[in-house]
Design a protein around this motif. Structure first.
Motif, mmCIF file in Angstrom:
data_model
loop_
_atom_site.group_PDB
_atom_site.id
_atom_site.type_symbol
_atom_site.label_atom_id
_atom_site.label_comp_id
_atom_site.label_asym_id
_atom_site.label_seq_id
_atom_site.Cartn_x
_atom_site.Cartn_y
_atom_site.Cartn_z
ATOM 1 N N GLY A 1 1.557 -2.602 7.812
ATOM 2 C CA GLY A 1 0.240 -2.180 8.275
ATOM 3 C C GLY A 1 0.126 -0.677 8.333
ATOM 4 O O GLY A 1 1.101 0.062 8.115
ATOM 5 N N ALA A 2 -1.067 -0.229 8.628
ATOM 6 C CA ALA A 2 -1.338 1.201 8.721
ATOM 7 C C ALA A 2 -2.417 1.452 9.757
ATOM 8 O O ALA A 2 -3.297 0.614 9.989
ATOM 9 C CB ALA A 2 -1.785 1.751 7.370
ATOM 10 N N ILE A 3 -2.327 2.620 10.403
ATOM 11 C CA ILE A 3 -3.309 3.074 11.382
ATOM 12 C C ILE A 3 -3.763 4.458 10.945
ATOM 13 O O ILE A 3 -2.939 5.347 10.705
ATOM 14 C CB ILE A 3 -2.686 3.139 12.786
ATOM 15 C CG1 ILE A 3 -2.115 1.775 13.173
ATOM 16 C CG2 ILE A 3 -3.706 3.586 13.818
ATOM 17 C CD1 ILE A 3 -1.221 1.817 14.374
ATOM 18 N N TRP A 4 -5.069 4.648 10.848
ATOM 19 C CA TRP A 4 -5.605 5.871 10.243
ATOM 20 C C TRP A 4 -6.713 6.422 11.119
ATOM 21 O O TRP A 4 -7.675 5.717 11.445
ATOM 22 C CB TRP A 4 -6.137 5.553 8.839
ATOM 23 C CG TRP A 4 -6.725 6.713 8.114
ATOM 24 C CD1 TRP A 4 -6.400 8.035 8.235
ATOM 25 C CD2 TRP A 4 -7.777 6.657 7.145
ATOM 26 N NE1 TRP A 4 -7.158 8.805 7.398
ATOM 27 C CE2 TRP A 4 -8.014 7.986 6.715
ATOM 28 C CE3 TRP A 4 -8.523 5.615 6.581
ATOM 29 C CZ2 TRP A 4 -8.974 8.297 5.754
ATOM 30 C CZ3 TRP A 4 -9.472 5.918 5.625
ATOM 31 C CH2 TRP A 4 -9.695 7.249 5.222
ATOM 32 N N LYS A 5 -6.578 7.685 11.502
ATOM 33 C CA LYS A 5 -7.642 8.394 12.184
ATOM 34 C C LYS A 5 -8.528 9.004 11.105
ATOM 35 O O LYS A 5 -8.256 10.067 10.565
ATOM 36 C CB LYS A 5 -7.070 9.469 13.097
ATOM 37 C CG LYS A 5 -8.113 10.158 13.945
ATOM 38 C CD LYS A 5 -7.463 11.158 14.884
ATOM 39 C CE LYS A 5 -8.510 11.860 15.748
ATOM 40 N NZ LYS A 5 -7.886 12.851 16.668
ATOM 41 N N VAL A 6 -9.594 8.288 10.785
ATOM 42 C CA VAL A 6 -10.434 8.659 9.645
ATOM 43 C C VAL A 6 -11.096 10.004 9.870
ATOM 44 O O VAL A 6 -11.119 10.862 8.989
ATOM 45 C CB VAL A 6 -11.498 7.568 9.405
ATOM 46 C CG1 VAL A 6 -12.366 7.907 8.193
ATOM 47 C CG2 VAL A 6 -10.836 6.208 9.226
ATOM 48 N N GLU B 1 -3.489 -4.761 8.490
ATOM 49 C CA GLU B 1 -2.172 -5.370 8.573
ATOM 50 C C GLU B 1 -2.140 -6.654 7.758
ATOM 51 O O GLU B 1 -3.090 -7.438 7.760
ATOM 52 C CB GLU B 1 -1.821 -5.681 10.028
ATOM 53 C CG GLU B 1 -0.423 -6.255 10.197
ATOM 54 C CD GLU B 1 -0.068 -6.475 11.649
ATOM 55 O OE1 GLU B 1 0.725 -5.684 12.196
ATOM 56 O OE2 GLU B 1 -0.605 -7.429 12.249
ATOM 57 N N LEU B 2 -1.025 -6.844 7.050
ATOM 58 C CA LEU B 2 -0.786 -8.062 6.274
ATOM 59 C C LEU B 2 0.495 -8.703 6.785
ATOM 60 O O LEU B 2 1.529 -8.032 6.920
ATOM 61 C CB LEU B 2 -0.658 -7.726 4.785
ATOM 62 C CG LEU B 2 -0.424 -8.912 3.840
ATOM 63 C CD1 LEU B 2 -1.639 -9.848 3.832
ATOM 64 C CD2 LEU B 2 -0.118 -8.416 2.422
ATOM 65 N N VAL B 3 0.440 -10.023 7.063
ATOM 66 C CA VAL B 3 1.559 -10.719 7.697
ATOM 67 C C VAL B 3 1.881 -11.978 6.902
ATOM 68 O O VAL B 3 0.987 -12.694 6.447
ATOM 69 C CB VAL B 3 1.213 -11.124 9.152
ATOM 70 C CG1 VAL B 3 2.424 -11.752 9.827
ATOM 71 C CG2 VAL B 3 0.694 -9.946 9.936
ATOM 72 N N ASP C 1 -1.714 -13.995 6.697
ATOM 73 C CA ASP C 1 -2.958 -13.551 7.308
ATOM 74 C C ASP C 1 -3.083 -12.037 7.207
ATOM 75 O O ASP C 1 -2.098 -11.297 7.208
ATOM 76 C CB ASP C 1 -3.082 -14.031 8.759
ATOM 77 C CG ASP C 1 -1.991 -13.508 9.667
ATOM 78 O OD1 ASP C 1 -2.174 -12.421 10.228
ATOM 79 O OD2 ASP C 1 -0.973 -14.205 9.819
ATOM 80 N N TRP C 2 -4.327 -11.647 7.089
ATOM 81 C CA TRP C 2 -4.671 -10.215 7.012
ATOM 82 C C TRP C 2 -5.752 -9.935 8.033
ATOM 83 O O TRP C 2 -6.632 -10.773 8.288
ATOM 84 C CB TRP C 2 -5.194 -9.859 5.617
ATOM 85 C CG TRP C 2 -5.826 -8.492 5.593
ATOM 86 C CD1 TRP C 2 -5.215 -7.301 5.364
ATOM 87 C CD2 TRP C 2 -7.215 -8.187 5.825
ATOM 88 N NE1 TRP C 2 -6.112 -6.270 5.444
ATOM 89 C CE2 TRP C 2 -7.353 -6.776 5.725
ATOM 90 C CE3 TRP C 2 -8.348 -8.953 6.107
ATOM 91 C CZ2 TRP C 2 -8.582 -6.136 5.901
ATOM 92 C CZ3 TRP C 2 -9.570 -8.308 6.283
ATOM 93 C CH2 TRP C 2 -9.670 -6.917 6.170
ATOM 94 N N ARG C 3 -5.663 -8.763 8.644
ATOM 95 C CA ARG C 3 -6.726 -8.332 9.530
ATOM 96 C C ARG C 3 -6.987 -6.855 9.329
ATOM 97 O O ARG C 3 -6.095 -6.083 8.955
ATOM 98 C CB ARG C 3 -6.404 -8.614 10.998
ATOM 99 C CG ARG C 3 -5.284 -7.808 11.606
ATOM 100 C CD ARG C 3 -5.148 -8.092 13.101
ATOM 101 N NE ARG C 3 -6.299 -7.620 13.861
ATOM 102 C CZ ARG C 3 -6.520 -7.929 15.135
ATOM 103 N NH1 ARG C 3 -5.673 -8.714 15.782
ATOM 104 N NH2 ARG C 3 -7.581 -7.451 15.773
ATOM 105 N N GLY C 4 -8.226 -6.488 9.549
ATOM 106 C CA GLY C 4 -8.635 -5.094 9.494
ATOM 107 C C GLY C 4 -9.554 -4.796 10.659
ATOM 108 O O GLY C 4 -10.389 -5.629 11.041
#
Length: 888
Positions: A370-375, A384-386, A451-454
């Motif tokens: 996964g990744a976390i981004w301060k746009v 995140e992909l699991v 599963d994927w979530r955004g």
């Protein structure tokens, strides 16, 4: 009223103190340095740990600027309190005293001290967990859905504590949380490399002794973590490994189901033993990597694996009682018509010894990236992909043997169980025993999910009513399958005749049961050997069936369920002043669409044919949480939400088996129900929380849950090819209510002089009432729910010493209604457990711990509606462990 300058100064000091304590607690819990996966935890900014000021240490609030470091037990309590105080939802947490240091061996045992959580011990440990008296729990691993094989949730006993940072128990749910769990959500959180300032290592070696098994087993674990500043940004890697072995012994003395025996006395036609033992090995590992190329971006990857190898047995001894025999002496309990004792000097009653051997193999693996981004300022996004894969298989040969020889017998009901003996007879001698029947059982299940979530969130720059707006989506596909053996039962030839097969004709088959720890009469008896049944099943098959091959799979037991879910949510965080009272909260909704495609087999008049059924459901799950800050240390909380719980995958099985009528039986059938709707719960919690110190609080919560579409298996008439059958299926047929209250108190008595200042206490009590509305209008409490439960934990931390003494109690509860279709319920007496641990720091890096569980040697006692008609008295191991721990 006008505030004076001194009042403003005092308020400012209090705010500064609270801020520092909060930062210290969050840092200790790893909350402000870890990049977690939930949308509510997107911040990827590291903050150093700030120790609490001296006012926390001396308890006088003097405002002195001298600093003391809050560590260990007190820091864990402080961190858990901070999580509860700052959470949007109603949540209770347990935080590690140190890296992976908890007073228990697995997650299930830890949870037994959380308000409203109750556990049941079996197979040498706590395993079954309920929240507020009910199952229906969703299990998460670092915020991600986690499960075992074809089950809906993770078997929590399979998670060792060595890799845990904390465990969160949610009693209410928010729109951004994975749907599922009408009674609650348990989120298991692990350490990550950015939780630490630099290199970190911890190792633990533990030996534990179980008194009834009389075995000493190892428990070892280790963790290594480091982080580096490189030309491509900051990188962190953490790895952990845990190995546990547990050899255990459980024992039960039982009395059969009530019936009227001779002379009008109510008793049973049999008594006996169940001797359970096993050898369980668990190997678990976790890996976490974090990469922060800039202040605005963080990328992470995590993996978790666990493997369990478990050989076990349940040895059943069934001794038929000499009822309806004029030579028997039968005595009722004084003043009643309930059986007290029965004996006969020479009688040939049915006498059976059966070994149920089990070889369980289980594996679960999960990986996530996964990744976390301060746009941009105020806007953050995450993805995140699991992938999760889990499998379980079991070999379960059961061999019944009988002793068809006349003998004296004496039996009585004593101390809540069955006291059974055969005077002058050696029941361990295999010579008189013969083969009776074989159950050649096996089963296996598989589970997999992708599963994927955004998620995206926006925080406005202006400080207005809207504090944050967030939204997200999740797409998941889950696969589950199960199958068991076909026609596993076989009678032994020539049984009850002179030509019956002697057990002694099969070398290596014959053993003796373990000795009983309690006094139930006969101490040991003959039993088939577990390992022989597992390793040489073919020899037993040959003796009974004349062939060595295992039974094939039963197509009618097979199902394969492919479940797809699409979910979207939106959530608004808000804040305003209601007069002098600041109020903040969250309102949101989650929309979930679930599609099922279920395959199985049906049988009609012996013709087996495949069948596939598809179904679809949609659910809207609103939620609202609000906090009123009456004072800086006094919070009122309101939480209301709707939750769903999907049925077990096996209940969807479309397979239908029909049994035509005979001269003595009606036409019947059994099946699953692919059209089941999710169970629904509408939950409301109202709480008042007083936080009078960083690790001191008094909290009270009132709750009410209303359930719809509750599952119940029911038989109804159905017509096939013009013939009406009474078919048993699960239906969404029942509604229910649950209401109650939870109260908790926590404090460290740091104001006491000297070593007394290390004392602390945690206590909680839960009251519950409610149940399911039956078809006839009666209300039955939920099976497995105690109306009252309580925990009292004494804590100590001073200098190099720390300790914990924990007492748990739960009131009696009904485990099963209308047991075996009889007019009796199985009721369990109150359960009491006492656990303890004491630690000493040999150096700053090395500590030694002595701990014990089940110190009261508490017996599990249940009965058929009235105590005079007991069913079981069960006893489990008392466990004592000695640990040596090192961390840098």
């Amino acid at each position: 009223m006008k505030r004076t300058s001194s009042g403003r100064a005092m308020a400012s000091s209090c705010q500064l103190f609270a801020l520092r304590a909060t930062v210290a607690a969050l840092a200790g819990a790893g909350l402000i340095s870890s990049a977690t996966v939930g949308a509510q935890e997107l911040a990827a900014v590291e903050a150093p740990a700030v120790p609490a000021p001296a006012a926390e240490a001396d308890g006088k609030g003097s405002g002195k600027e001298s600093i003391v470091l809050v560590t260990g037990t007190r820091q864990a309590a402080q961190s858990a309190q901070t999580i509860k105080r700052n959470a949007e939802q109603v949540v209770d947490s347990i935080v590690a005293d140190d890296i992976g240091k908890f007073p228990d061996k697995n997650v299930a045992e830890i949870l037994g001290r959380v308000p409203g959580v109750q556990v049941i011990r079996q197979n040498g440990e706590a395993g079954n967990v309920v929240i507020r008296g009910l199952g229906g729990i969703t299990t998460l691993y670092n915020g991600r859905e986690m499960f075992t094989a074809a089950g809906r949730s993770l078997f929590l006993a399979d998670v060792p504590v060595a890799m845990l940072q904390r465990v969160d128990v949610y009693k209410s749910q928010g729109a951004d949380m994975v749907e599922g769990g009408t009674s609650g959500v348990i989120d298991v959180r692990t350490n990550r490399p950015f939780d630490f300032k630099g290199a970190q290592a911890a190792f633990n070696a533990r030996a534990e002794h179980r008194d009834k098994a009389d075995k000493i087993d190892p428990n070892v674990s280790g963790m290594l973590s480091n982080r580096w500043s490189t030309g491509i940004g900051e990188i962190g890697v953490l790895g952990g490994l845990s190995y546990q072995r547990g050899r255990y012994h459980d024992e039960t003395a039982f009395v059969g189901a009530p019936m009227t025996i001779d002379r009008g006395i109510i008793g049973a036609d049999a008594m006996g033993r169940v001797m359970g033992s096993g050898d369980r090995e668990r190997l678990a590992g976790n890996l976490s990597a974090q990469w922060r190329p800039s202040k605005e971006l963080e990328v992470y990857a995590e993996g978790f694996s666990t493997r369990i190898d478990h050989d076990s047995q349940s040895i059943f001894f069934v001794g038929g009682l000499p009822i309806n025999n004029s030579a028997s002496t039968v005595t009722p309990r004084a003043g009643t018509n309930y059986l007290e004792s029965i004996s006969n000097p020479n009688v040939n009653t049915f006498t059976l010894s059966s070994t149920q051997a089990r070889r369980d193999d289980s594996e679960t693996h999960q990986g996530a990236v996964g990744a976390i981004w301060k746009v941009m300022p105020g806007v953050r996004a995450s993805t995140e992909l699991v992938r999760t894969v889990s499998k379980y298989s079991q070999l379960n040969p059961i061999l019944d043997t009988v002793r068809d020889v006349a003998k004296p017998i004496s039996a009585s009901v004593r101390d809540g169980g069955g006291f059974l003996t055969y005077p002058g007879v050696d029941m361990t001698d295999p010579a008189p025993w013969t083969l009776f029947a074989l159950f050649d059982n096996h089963n296996r299940s598989r589970g997999a999910a992708t599963d994927w979530r955004g998620d995206v969130s926006w925080m406005p720059e202006s400080d207005g009513f809207i504090k944050e707006v967030s939204a997200g989506a999740r797409v998941a596909e889950r696969f589950a399958s199960y199958v068991h053996e076909l026609n596993g039962y076989s009678d032994a030839p020539n049984r009850f005749t002179p030509n019956a097969i002697k057990v002694t004709s099969i070398p290596g088959l014959n053993c003796t049961s373990p000795e009983t720890g309690g006094n139930y009469g006969m101490n040991q008896f003959y039993a088939p050997c577990r390992d022989f049944l597992l390793d040489h099943t073919g020899a037993v098959r040959q003796a009974i069936r004349g062939e060595t091959n295992a039974r094939p799979d039963d197509p009618l037991s097979y199902y394969a369920d492919r479940e797809k879910t699409h979910a979207i949510y939106a959530k608004l965080n808000f804040g305003f002043d209601a007069g002098p009272v600041p109020v903040d909260g969250t309102i949101g909704a989650r929309y979930v669409k679930t599609k099922q495609n279920i395959s199985g087999f049906s049988s009609n008049n012996g013709v087996v044919s495949p069948t596939t059924v598809s179904s679809s459901t949609s659910d809207v799950l609103p939620s609202l949480s609000m906090r009123a800050h009456f004072r800086q240390d006094l919070i009122g909380r309101l939480s209301a939400s709707k939750a769903i719980e999907r049925a077990p995958f096996g209940d969807f099985n479309p397979g239908l088996v029909l049994f035509p009528s005979t001269t003595t039986t009606l036409a019947t059938g059994t099946a699953g129900n692919p059209n089941l709707k999710p169970q629904e719960a509408r939950n409301v919690d109202v709480a008042l929380e007083w936080y009078f110190a960083p690790a001191g609080s008094v909290t009270g919560t009132l709750f009410h849950h209303k359930y719809e579409n509750y599952l119940r298996r029911t038989s109804r008439p159905e017509t096939f090819d013009g013939v009406t059958y009474n078919v048993s299926r699960p239906y969404n047929a029942v509604s229910g209510n649950l209401k109650g209250a939870e109260f908790a108190y926590q404090q460290f008595f740091t104001f006491l002089p000297g070593w007394l200042g290390g004392l602390g206490v945690q206590t909680n009590v839960t009251f519950m009432d409610g149940g399911l509305a039956e078809a006839d209008g009666t209300i039955n409490t939920f099976a497995g729910m105690s109306r009252r439960s309580a925990n009292l934990v004494g804590l100590y931390e001073y200098g190099k010493w720390s300790g914990r003494l924990a007492y748990s109690w739960r009131d009696k509860f009904t485990a099963e209604y209308n047991y075996r279709a009889l007019p009796y319920n199985i009721v369990v007496d109150p359960l009491k457990t006492l656990d303890a641990s004491i630690s000493y720091k040999l150096t700053d890096n090395v500590s030694i711990t002595l701990d014990g569980s089940n110190l009261l040697d508490q017996a599990y006692h249940d009965y058929h509606s009235v105590p005079e008609l007991p069913r079981d008295i069960r006893r489990y191991d008392r466990v004592v462990g000695l640990s040596l721990r090192w961390r840098n």
